[in-house]
Enzyme design. Structure first.
Site, PDB file in Angstrom:
ATOM      1  N   GLY A 152       0.850  -1.185   0.000  1.00 19.63           N
ATOM      2  CA  GLY A 152       0.000   0.000   0.000  1.00 19.63           C
ATOM      3  C   GLY A 152       0.884   1.233   0.000  1.00 19.63           C
ATOM      4  O   GLY A 152       2.032   1.207  -0.456  1.00 19.63           O
ATOM      5  N   ARG A 153       0.335   2.317   0.538  1.00 24.13           N
ATOM      6  CA  ARG A 153       1.061   3.583   0.483  1.00 24.13           C
ATOM      7  C   ARG A 153       2.379   3.531   1.245  1.00 24.13           C
ATOM      8  O   ARG A 153       3.403   4.034   0.777  1.00 24.13           O
ATOM      9  CB  ARG A 153       0.174   4.709   1.028  1.00 24.13           C
ATOM     10  CG  ARG A 153      -1.015   4.976   0.148  1.00 24.13           C
ATOM     11  CD  ARG A 153      -2.060   5.781   0.859  1.00 24.13           C
ATOM     12  NE  ARG A 153      -2.793   4.949   1.795  1.00 24.13           N
ATOM     13  CZ  ARG A 153      -4.115   5.011   1.990  1.00 24.13           C
ATOM     14  NH1 ARG A 153      -4.839   5.898   1.348  1.00 24.13           N
ATOM     15  NH2 ARG A 153      -4.711   4.220   2.857  1.00 24.13           N
ATOM     16  N   ILE A 154       2.380   2.901   2.428  1.00 22.65           N
ATOM     17  CA  ILE A 154       3.614   2.849   3.228  1.00 22.65           C
ATOM     18  C   ILE A 154       4.588   1.840   2.615  1.00 22.65           C
ATOM     19  O   ILE A 154       5.793   2.084   2.553  1.00 22.65           O
ATOM     20  CB  ILE A 154       3.294   2.519   4.703  1.00 22.65           C
ATOM     21  CG1 ILE A 154       2.389   3.609   5.291  1.00 22.65           C
ATOM     22  CG2 ILE A 154       4.584   2.405   5.518  1.00 22.65           C
ATOM     23  CD1 ILE A 154       1.805   3.280   6.666  1.00 22.65           C
ATOM     24  N   ARG A 174      -2.537  -8.348  -1.591  1.00 19.23           N
ATOM     25  CA  ARG A 174      -3.813  -8.961  -1.977  1.00 19.23           C
ATOM     26  C   ARG A 174      -3.930  -9.011  -3.497  1.00 19.23           C
ATOM     27  O   ARG A 174      -4.381  -9.974  -4.071  1.00 19.23           O
ATOM     28  CB  ARG A 174      -4.974  -8.104  -1.451  1.00 19.23           C
ATOM     29  CG  ARG A 174      -5.497  -8.527  -0.111  1.00 19.23           C
ATOM     30  CD  ARG A 174      -6.477  -7.497   0.379  1.00 19.23           C
ATOM     31  NE  ARG A 174      -5.863  -6.153   0.300  1.00 19.23           N
ATOM     32  CZ  ARG A 174      -6.432  -5.057   0.748  1.00 19.23           C
ATOM     33  NH1 ARG A 174      -7.612  -5.103   1.285  1.00 19.23           N
ATOM     34  NH2 ARG A 174      -5.824  -3.881   0.667  1.00 19.23           N
ATOM     35  N   ILE A 233       6.109  -3.414  11.048  1.00 20.64           N
ATOM     36  CA  ILE A 233       5.614  -2.081  11.416  1.00 20.64           C
ATOM     37  C   ILE A 233       4.114  -1.998  11.137  1.00 20.64           C
ATOM     38  O   ILE A 233       3.557  -0.910  11.034  1.00 20.64           O
ATOM     39  CB  ILE A 233       6.355  -0.945  10.660  1.00 20.64           C
ATOM     40  CG1 ILE A 233       6.350  -1.197   9.144  1.00 20.64           C
ATOM     41  CG2 ILE A 233       7.755  -0.751  11.193  1.00 20.64           C
ATOM     42  CD1 ILE A 233       6.777   0.014   8.319  1.00 20.64           C
ATOM     43  N   ALA A 234       3.476  -3.176  11.005  1.00 21.46           N
ATOM     44  CA  ALA A 234       2.064  -3.187  10.601  1.00 21.46           C
ATOM     45  C   ALA A 234       1.148  -3.224  11.826  1.00 21.46           C
ATOM     46  O   ALA A 234       0.683  -2.162  12.289  1.00 21.46           O
ATOM     47  CB  ALA A 234       1.812  -4.368   9.678  1.00 21.46           C
ATOM     48  N   ARG A 235       0.868  -4.393  12.317  1.00 22.33           N
ATOM     49  CA  ARG A 235       0.011  -4.563  13.492  1.00 22.33           C
ATOM     50  C   ARG A 235       0.413  -5.826  14.226  1.00 22.33           C
ATOM     51  O   ARG A 235       0.829  -6.809  13.598  1.00 22.33           O
ATOM     52  CB  ARG A 235      -1.462  -4.734  13.091  1.00 22.33           C
ATOM     53  CG  ARG A 235      -2.234  -3.440  12.956  1.00 22.33           C
ATOM     54  CD  ARG A 235      -2.441  -2.740  14.298  1.00 22.33           C
ATOM     55  NE  ARG A 235      -3.144  -1.496  14.137  1.00 22.33           N
ATOM     56  CZ  ARG A 235      -2.601  -0.317  13.836  1.00 22.33           C
ATOM     57  NH1 ARG A 235      -1.304  -0.204  13.680  1.00 22.33           N
ATOM     58  NH2 ARG A 235      -3.345   0.760  13.717  1.00 22.33           N
ATOM     59  N   GLU A 264      -0.187  -5.844  22.727  1.00 19.05           N
ATOM     60  CA  GLU A 264       0.570  -4.693  23.228  1.00 19.05           C
ATOM     61  C   GLU A 264      -0.345  -3.790  24.085  1.00 19.05           C
ATOM     62  O   GLU A 264      -1.558  -3.746  23.839  1.00 19.05           O
ATOM     63  CB  GLU A 264       1.172  -3.888  22.053  1.00 19.05           C
ATOM     64  CG  GLU A 264       0.142  -3.255  21.136  1.00 19.05           C
ATOM     65  CD  GLU A 264       0.793  -2.560  19.928  1.00 19.05           C
ATOM     66  OE1 GLU A 264       1.549  -3.195  19.186  1.00 19.05           O
ATOM     67  OE2 GLU A 264       0.508  -1.365  19.764  1.00 19.05           O
ATOM     68  N   HIS A 282       5.707   0.843  19.447  1.00 18.05           N
ATOM     69  CA  HIS A 282       4.703   1.331  18.487  1.00 18.05           C
ATOM     70  C   HIS A 282       4.876   2.847  18.233  1.00 18.05           C
ATOM     71  O   HIS A 282       3.980   3.649  18.520  1.00 18.05           O
ATOM     72  CB  HIS A 282       3.275   1.030  18.993  1.00 18.05           C
ATOM     73  CG  HIS A 282       2.249   1.037  17.902  1.00 18.05           C
ATOM     74  ND1 HIS A 282       1.117   0.259  17.934  1.00 18.05           N
ATOM     75  CD2 HIS A 282       2.180   1.735  16.729  1.00 18.05           C
ATOM     76  CE1 HIS A 282       0.393   0.477  16.844  1.00 18.05           C
ATOM     77  NE2 HIS A 282       1.016   1.361  16.100  1.00 18.05           N
ATOM     78  N   ILE A 283       6.054   3.177  17.672  1.00 19.12           N
ATOM     79  CA  ILE A 283       6.383   4.595  17.461  1.00 19.12           C
ATOM     80  C   ILE A 283       6.703   4.924  16.004  1.00 19.12           C
ATOM     81  O   ILE A 283       7.262   5.986  15.725  1.00 19.12           O
ATOM     82  CB  ILE A 283       7.564   5.042  18.352  1.00 19.12           C
ATOM     83  CG1 ILE A 283       8.801   4.160  18.131  1.00 19.12           C
ATOM     84  CG2 ILE A 283       7.163   5.048  19.824  1.00 19.12           C
ATOM     85  CD1 ILE A 283      10.074   4.722  18.755  1.00 19.12           C
TER      86      ILE A 283
HETATM   87  C1  8YV Z   1      -0.863   5.266  15.579  1.00 18.89           C
HETATM   88  C2  8YV Z   1      -0.588   3.479  13.784  1.00 18.89           C
HETATM   89  O1  8YV Z   1      -0.063   6.154  16.259  1.00 18.89           O
HETATM   90  O2  8YV Z   1      -1.617   4.914  12.247  1.00 18.89           O
HETATM   91  C3  8YV Z   1      -1.540   3.779  12.699  1.00 18.89           C
HETATM   92  O3  8YV Z   1      -2.224   2.835  12.246  1.00 18.89           O
HETATM   93  O4  8YV Z   1      -0.309   2.349  14.057  1.00 18.89           O
HETATM   94  C4  8YV Z   1       0.021   4.609  14.541  1.00 18.89           C
HETATM   95  O5  8YV Z   1       0.439   5.573  13.629  1.00 18.89           O
HETATM   96  C5  8YV Z   1      -1.448   4.315  16.580  1.00 18.89           C
HETATM   97  O6  8YV Z   1      -2.226   3.351  15.932  1.00 18.89           O
HETATM   98  C6  8YV Z   1      -2.337   5.026  17.596  1.00 18.89           C
HETATM   99  O7  8YV Z   1      -3.530   5.423  17.036  1.00 18.89           O
END
Ligand code: 8YV
Length: 329
Positions: A152-154, A174, A233-235, A264, A282-283
């Site tokens: 995607g974009r990132i 996908r 860096i996703a979820r 988390e 998560h930064i």
């Molecule tokens: C957020 C992130 O800071 O944008 C997202 O999906 O994971 C982070 O940039 C975090 O989710 C808090 O809302």
């Protein structure tokens, strides 16, 4: 005046902006429990959240609520079936965080590949006595193969950085991205298995959905090269953290860089015991300007969604635009 809840501490000047439009109930303290969030939303027309879970029970207890604006691009904290069933609009904050998040993904990948934090911990522990030819040998990034899962974009912003590192880019998604984007990024679409087998550095940038749960587990880690790194860096939940900790311990892959975790802020304790993983809280989007842009965009979405005038009800970033104009159910 319409009433909104801002569920999290955010920049005070953004709160001041919101106060020009709404009566603002601001939780400038600890994360609200589900009960407390439900209670404070009961009389609200809108809300600004940042990762707070919003589902059917919360929506049912807030009959006036018409929009929930998430200060994040990811919105897996929203139960979108429940939003759609109640005609509540959800909004998110895409694009403004692409470059900061891609920078951070790059930093994590580099740090994992070159053992930056692992060697720093060793140095801080007073263990540095002499230079060693085989001290903290890592994996090269320049000239290697980058495997992006989630283009995607990132993901695209990451792939763009790879050009400067003379990397071959392979990706899985996908669906294939447009041919002109593939050409611009010099990126080749491959199956997940091929990506895992070929990539020197795998970076995960896909959204969390039920289908993406444990996209990377023991079987996938076993397909990766023993010299490879994995960056998430996703979820949390996209990686099976227990399986990853075990693969790192057994050196089935070289190293990992993680910014997100299952459950988390409580990490799987096994991750804290393996040295070859870089762990951050998560930064990835956390730069001053990007977090400001996210907060302002979340406020803009709320103001547009609840506002009056020609664009009333039409925020820039609706997640479920089909509910716009429908009466709250
Ligand atoms: C957020 C992130 O800071 O944008 C997202 O999906 O994971 C982070 O940039 C975090 O989710 C808090 O809302």
């Amino acid at each position: 005046m319409q009433k909104i809840l801002v569920a999290r501490p955010i920049f005070p000047d953004v709160i001041e902006r919101l106060k020009q439009h709404f009566e603002v109930d601001w939780n400038n303290g600890e994360v609200l429990s589900a009960e407390e969030l439900t209670r404070r939303l009961a009389d609200k027309d809108g809300a600004l959240t940042a990762g707070d879970p919003v589902g059917a029970a919360v929506l049912a207890a807030a009959p006036r609520l018409r929009v929930v604006s998430n200060m994040a691009v990811g919105y897996n904290n929203f139960d979108m079936a429940a939003f759609n069933a109640s005609n509540v609009l959800g909004t998110n904050t895409p694009d403004v965080l692409n470059e900061s998040t891609a920078d951070f993904g790059w930093a994590l990948m580099m740090a994992a590949a070159r053992r930056v934090t692992e060697s720093e911990h060793w140095l801080r522990a007073g263990k540095w006595q002499k230079w060693a030819y085989d001290g903290f040998l890592g994996t090269d990034v320049y000239g290697s193969t980058l495997g992006v899962i989630g283009m995607g974009r990132i993901g695209q912003a990451l792939a763009r950085r790879a050009r400067g590192f003379n990397m071959q880019v392979i990706y899985h998604n996908r669906s294939r991205v447009a041919p002109e984007i593939e050409a611009e990024l010099n990126a080749q679409y491959v199956s997940k298995t091929e990506l895992l087998k070929r990539a020197d550095h795998v970076v995960l940038v896909l959204p969390y959905t039920k289908d993406n749960h444990h996209t990377i587990g023991a079987a996938e880690l076993a397909q990766m090269k023993p010299t490879a790194t994995l960056t998430n860096i996703a979820r949390g939940g996209i990686v099976d953290d227990a399986a990853l900790a075990e693969a790192l311990r057994a050196k089935r892959i070289a190293a990992a860089g993680l910014d997100v975790y299952e459950g988390e802020p409580n990490l799987n304790p096994a991750l804290l015991t393996v040295p070859n993983v870089v762990l951050t809280p998560h930064i990835a989007s956390a730069t001053e300007s990007t977090r400001r842009a996210m907060a302002n965009l979340a406020a803009d979405n709320l103001i547009a969604a609840l506002g009056e005038g020609p664009n009333a009800g039409r925020p820039a970033n609706p997640i479920n635009p089909d509910v716009i104009g429908k009466a709250r159910a």
